[in-house]
Design a protein around this motif. Structure first.
Motif, mmCIF file in Angstrom:
data_model
loop_
_atom_site.group_PDB
_atom_site.id
_atom_site.type_symbol
_atom_site.label_atom_id
_atom_site.label_comp_id
_atom_site.label_asym_id
_atom_site.label_seq_id
_atom_site.Cartn_x
_atom_site.Cartn_y
_atom_site.Cartn_z
ATOM 1 N N PRO A 141 -43.445 15.089 12.290
ATOM 2 C CA PRO A 141 -44.511 16.048 11.976
ATOM 3 C C PRO A 141 -45.822 15.763 12.693
ATOM 4 O O PRO A 141 -46.486 16.694 13.166
ATOM 5 C CB PRO A 141 -44.672 15.923 10.453
ATOM 6 N N TYR A 144 -45.369 16.543 16.339
ATOM 7 C CA TYR A 144 -45.291 18.000 16.477
ATOM 8 C C TYR A 144 -46.691 18.614 16.487
ATOM 9 O O TYR A 144 -46.996 19.483 17.308
ATOM 10 C CB TYR A 144 -44.468 18.584 15.336
ATOM 11 N N ARG A 145 -47.528 18.140 15.591
ATOM 12 C CA ARG A 145 -48.898 18.650 15.510
ATOM 13 C C ARG A 145 -49.666 18.352 16.792
ATOM 14 O O ARG A 145 -50.352 19.233 17.332
ATOM 15 C CB ARG A 145 -49.609 18.030 14.308
ATOM 16 N N GLY A 150 -49.374 23.048 15.858
ATOM 17 C CA GLY A 150 -48.830 23.689 14.668
ATOM 18 C C GLY A 150 -48.109 22.706 13.760
ATOM 19 O O GLY A 150 -48.172 21.499 13.948
ATOM 20 N N ARG A 151 -47.403 23.254 12.759
ATOM 21 C CA ARG A 151 -46.689 22.440 11.791
ATOM 22 C C ARG A 151 -45.175 22.550 12.003
ATOM 23 O O ARG A 151 -44.663 23.608 12.352
ATOM 24 C CB ARG A 151 -47.036 22.885 10.364
ATOM 25 N N ALA A 153 -42.848 22.036 9.535
ATOM 26 C CA ALA A 153 -42.144 22.509 8.342
ATOM 27 C C ALA A 153 -41.617 23.948 8.461
ATOM 28 O O ALA A 153 -40.473 24.219 8.044
ATOM 29 C CB ALA A 153 -43.035 22.368 7.111
#
Length: 250
Positions: A141, A144-145, A150-151, A153
């Motif tokens: 996560p 990814y950020r 973005g997120r 999830a």
């Protein structure tokens, strides 16, 4: 006296279109690139698709007329139509209309998406989608950020939803040295994907710098200009790690 209103054809913002064979779905594909994307991936090769307003205003009728021109060839080549971007779910109504019309013609349809806007994909849109090319940028996560802004999830939630609906999925995983080559993260993603029953393959796509000239033309710094492209050994290693989870890695 009653009047009948003519319903206007749905309008979208289109960046371009192309014919391709490879990772855009089975066979030869008519790939429609839509404008606009909510993410800002550091390795993005098409920064000219980021803003929807930069796309050409195009009706669904115009798009379908273009597809019809290539339909005999697409059918003979065992291909179909892929909607890509940008992010096609940013224009979900337009995307859904093109997918619906293509399916009405009997053409195979594919949706290339990050899944970040997966909640915008209605059941009707997905009913007309024969394949989803799901771009998973990273399974960590925090990474990814940093990589996309973005997120993670929403993408994972969309993946689970696609499994529940029985929509076939090809995973697209861009391999960027120092960003997405961590063994632990690859293994964690492999474990997640192997738990889904609809993942047909994982495409490990080597990071490249072919879009660098576009950044220069737009006056935008290319964040990964100094990042090396992955060598064959690294690509093979990552594919092998996905394969170890029982996944078809390409």
């Amino acid at each position: 006296m009653s009047t009948v209103e003519k319903v206007a054809a749905p309008v979208g913002r289109v960046h371009s279109w192309d014919l391709s064979t490879g990772v855009d779905g089975p066979g030869t594909r008519f790939v429609l690139f839509l404008s606009g994307c909510p993410l800002r991936c550091l390795y993005c090769a098409n920064p000219d698709t980021w803003r929807m307003r930069d796309g050409r205003r195009t009706t669904a009728d115009e798009v379908m007329a273009r597809i019809e021109q290539h339909r005999p060839f697409l059918e003979a080549a065992g291909g179909g139509v892929t909607l890509s971007g940008g992010e096609p779910l940013l224009q979900a109504a337009f995307t859904g209309e093109i997918l619906r019309r293509c399916r009405a013609l009997g053409l195979h349809t594919a949706l290339d998406t990050s899944g970040f806007l997966g909640t915008r994909a209605s059941h009707a849109l997905l009913r007309h989608t024969k394949l989803v090319l799901l771009d998973v940028k990273s399974y960590d996560p925090a990474a990814y950020r940093r990589l996309t802004g973005g997120r993670l999830a929403p993408t994972l939630a969309f993946a689970r939803r696609l499994e529940g609906l029985g929509v076939p999925v090809w995973i697209r995983y861009v391999l960027v040295p120092g960003w997405t080559d961590d063994d632990a993260s690859v293994d964690a993603l492999g474990a997640f994907l192997s738990g889904l029953g609809n993942v047909e393959r994982v495409d490990v796509l080597p990071f490249h710098k072919l879009g660098a000239a576009k950044y220069d033309a737009l006056g935008i710094p290319f964040p990964l200009r100094d990042t090396p492209v992955p060598d064959r050994g690294l690509v093979r290693r990552v594919r092998d790690r996905f394969a170890a989870h029982g996944l078809r890695a390409c």
